[in-house]
Design a protein around this motif. Structure first.
Motif, short mmCIF file in Angstrom:
data_model
loop_
_atom_site.label_atom_id
_atom_site.label_comp_id
_atom_site.label_asym_id
_atom_site.label_seq_id
_atom_site.Cartn_x
_atom_site.Cartn_y
_atom_site.Cartn_z
N ALA A 112 15.65 29.66 -3.54
CA ALA A 112 13.99 29.92 -2.86
C ALA A 112 13.85 31.34 -2.13
O ALA A 112 15.33 31.75 -1.63
N THR A 113 12.67 31.47 -1.91
CA THR A 113 12.99 32.93 -0.94
C THR A 113 11.72 32.93 0.03
O THR A 113 10.98 31.83 -0.24
N PHE A 114 12.30 33.17 1.40
CA PHE A 114 11.66 32.90 2.33
C PHE A 114 10.96 34.52 2.90
O PHE A 114 11.71 35.07 2.97
N LEU A 115 8.88 33.82 2.50
CA LEU A 115 8.68 35.29 4.05
C LEU A 115 8.72 35.37 5.24
O LEU A 115 8.57 33.96 6.29
N LEU A 116 9.13 36.03 5.69
CA LEU A 116 10.10 36.17 7.09
C LEU A 116 9.22 37.22 8.11
O LEU A 116 8.10 37.77 7.59
N VAL B 141 20.51 38.05 11.59
CA VAL B 141 21.58 39.22 11.83
C VAL B 141 20.61 40.74 11.65
O VAL B 141 20.62 41.51 11.24
N HIS B 142 20.02 39.93 10.45
CA HIS B 142 18.77 41.22 9.95
C HIS B 142 17.35 41.32 10.26
O HIS B 142 15.86 42.10 9.71
N GLY B 143 16.76 40.50 11.98
CA GLY B 143 15.97 40.92 12.71
C GLY B 143 14.64 40.11 11.82
O GLY B 143 13.52 40.72 11.84
N LEU B 144 15.25 39.29 11.12
CA LEU B 144 14.31 38.49 10.21
C LEU B 144 13.69 37.06 10.50
O LEU B 144 14.56 35.88 10.82
N ALA B 145 12.21 37.43 11.64
CA ALA B 145 12.22 35.63 11.73
C ALA B 145 11.43 34.61 11.00
O ALA B 145 10.29 34.71 10.68
N GLY B 146 11.84 33.58 11.54
CA GLY B 146 10.69 32.66 11.53
C GLY B 146 11.64 31.06 10.59
O GLY B 146 11.07 29.76 10.26
N LEU B 147 13.15 31.36 10.63
CA LEU B 147 13.96 30.26 10.37
C LEU B 147 14.76 29.27 11.44
O LEU B 147 15.27 28.37 11.60
N GLU B 148 14.60 30.18 12.44
CA GLU B 148 15.68 30.07 13.66
C GLU B 148 14.80 28.34 14.24
O GLU B 148 15.87 28.10 14.88
N HIS B 149 13.96 28.00 13.81
CA HIS B 149 13.18 27.20 14.09
C HIS B 149 14.13 25.54 13.91
O HIS B 149 13.96 24.68 14.04
N TYR B 150 15.09 25.37 12.54
CA TYR B 150 15.56 24.64 12.03
C TYR B 150 17.32 24.71 12.13
O TYR B 150 17.53 24.31 10.67
N VAL B 151 17.78 25.31 12.70
CA VAL B 151 19.30 25.13 13.15
C VAL B 151 18.94 23.83 13.49
O VAL B 151 18.45 23.15 13.95
N GLY B 152 20.93 23.68 13.03
CA GLY B 152 21.13 22.35 13.73
C GLY B 152 20.75 21.05 13.00
O GLY B 152 21.69 20.03 13.05
N PRO C 258 16.71 40.25 16.73
CA PRO C 258 17.90 39.50 16.24
C PRO C 258 17.88 38.15 18.28
O PRO C 258 18.55 37.58 18.16
N ALA C 259 18.08 39.06 19.02
CA ALA C 259 18.70 38.62 20.40
C ALA C 259 17.90 37.58 21.11
O ALA C 259 18.09 36.62 21.31
N ARG C 260 16.33 37.95 20.55
CA ARG C 260 14.99 36.42 21.11
C ARG C 260 15.42 35.45 20.20
O ARG C 260 15.43 34.27 20.47
N MET C 261 16.21 35.87 18.42
CA MET C 261 15.87 34.89 17.50
C MET C 261 17.10 33.92 17.72
O MET C 261 17.07 33.23 17.96
#
Length: 347
Positions: A201-205, A119-130, A210-213
């Protein structure tokens, strides 16, 4: 174990009057949906509550276990003699300008944490869905996924986006550590051998569309759904056995013709030979028996000694003595192995 009234009063002084419950069934709090009762049960709603409960249990030398989503754990049929602390600390704090997201260790990775990042346009975590996991569990196991689509040629690890974490160390000191502290490996972190507890935990993205993620997340969900049984109808804990000498345990189990093997209410799914599901009234004693059966058959037929990668917690009854029966493969089901061959052939 029975906690004395004095110990109970001392614990509740730190975590709140009436917050500790007795004889709570743990089955609903695990993805395998079995397990006996905890003598005492506490749900920590904030990182501070989590730290207080852990410190109190340590100082009074009370047997205790920290439970997240229960996605990589088998609870004994007789339950847990001591205090189970369920981590429900789910705070999510986004620093959009700094491309960082800080989350309490009980925050659910998907959809909560990953959804907030997208939602905030920060990429890097979308690979771990599900993958069912809290943030703390993600660090404990170094959460990973075969990505990115469509090639899926490498395994991506949560360590790649971890910036830092606040922990309650073994000595009850709260401190901030960087990613190197965890000594990450495949399905491994230093938390396997130390009793440190992750508080946040803090993640650096990175900034991204957002649409692509969201498209990436949907692709990953669809890819996983074809290979893993849905938890809502086929409770499981994912892979049961570790890779051995670079060979997937599922490949060895499949070569031995063990898909569909069933003892009691636990079955090796035809979807993936390294996944066992609870087909109804499965118990820990059924799981123990099926694991032993698979171990012995693979050893006899291949010479490889499998090792489990899930945690066994609590008191267990004797394994179910019943001989396995084999359930037929459901019509129309495509196995993970067949999907892998199709991917290699470009179909």
């Amino acid at each position: 174990m029975a906690l004395s009234n004095l110990v109970m009063r001392t614990l509740e002084r730190d975590v709140g009057q009436g917050r500790i419950r007795r004889q709570v069934s743990l089955a609903p709090y695990t993805t395998f949906k079995f397990g006996g009762p905890a003598d005492y049960f506490f749900e920590a709603e904030t990182a501070d509550e989590l730290a207080k409960a852990i410190m109190g249990a340590r100082q009074m030398e009370i047997p205790h276990f920290l439970l997240g989503m229960g996605a990589n754990v088998a609870i004994g049929d007789r339950g847990f003699r001591g205090l189970v602390i369920r981590n429900c600390a789910g705070g999510i704090f986004v620093q959009e300008r700094a491309c960082r997201i800080t989350v309490d260790s009980g925050a659910v990775m998907y959809p909560d944490v990953i959804g907030s990042a997208i939602v905030h346009g920060l990429a890097g975590l979308e690979h771990y869905v599900g993958i069912p996991s809290t943030a703390g569990g993600a660090l404990w196991q170094n959460l990973h996924f075969l990505a990115p689509a469509p090639a899926r040629e490498r395994t991506m690890f949560i360590e790649e986006v971890l910036h830092s974490a606040d922990i309650l160390a073994e000595d009850n000191e709260r401190r901030t550590v960087d990613a190197d502290y965890f000594e990450f490996g495949y399905d491994y972190s230093i938390l396997h051998v130390r009793s440190d507890v992750v508080l946040s935990a803090t993640f650096l993205l990175q900034r991204a569309d957002p649409a692509r993620m969201l498209q990436t997340a949907r692709e990953n969900l669809a890819w996983r759904a074809l290979r893993h049984p849905p938890l809502s109808t086929e409770p499981s804990v994912g892979s049961i056995f570790k890779k051995i000498q670079g060979i997937g345990a599922g490949r060895l189990i499949d070569e031995c013709g063990l898909k569909g093997a069933t003892i009691g209410g636990i079955t090796i799914t035809h979807r993936h030979a390294n996944i066992m599901t609870n087909t109804g009234e499965g118990r820990a004693s059924d799981l123990q028996a099926l694991i032993a059966y698979v171990y012995n058959m693979v050893l006899q037929r291949t010479g490889y000694e499998l090792a489990t990668e899930i945690s066994f917690v609590g008191d267990f009854e004797s394994p179910n003595p019943a001989a396995p029966v084999f359930l037929p493969r459901p019509r129309g089901l495509v196995t993970a192995e067949e999907l892998a061959r199709m991917r290699k052939s470009g179909r």
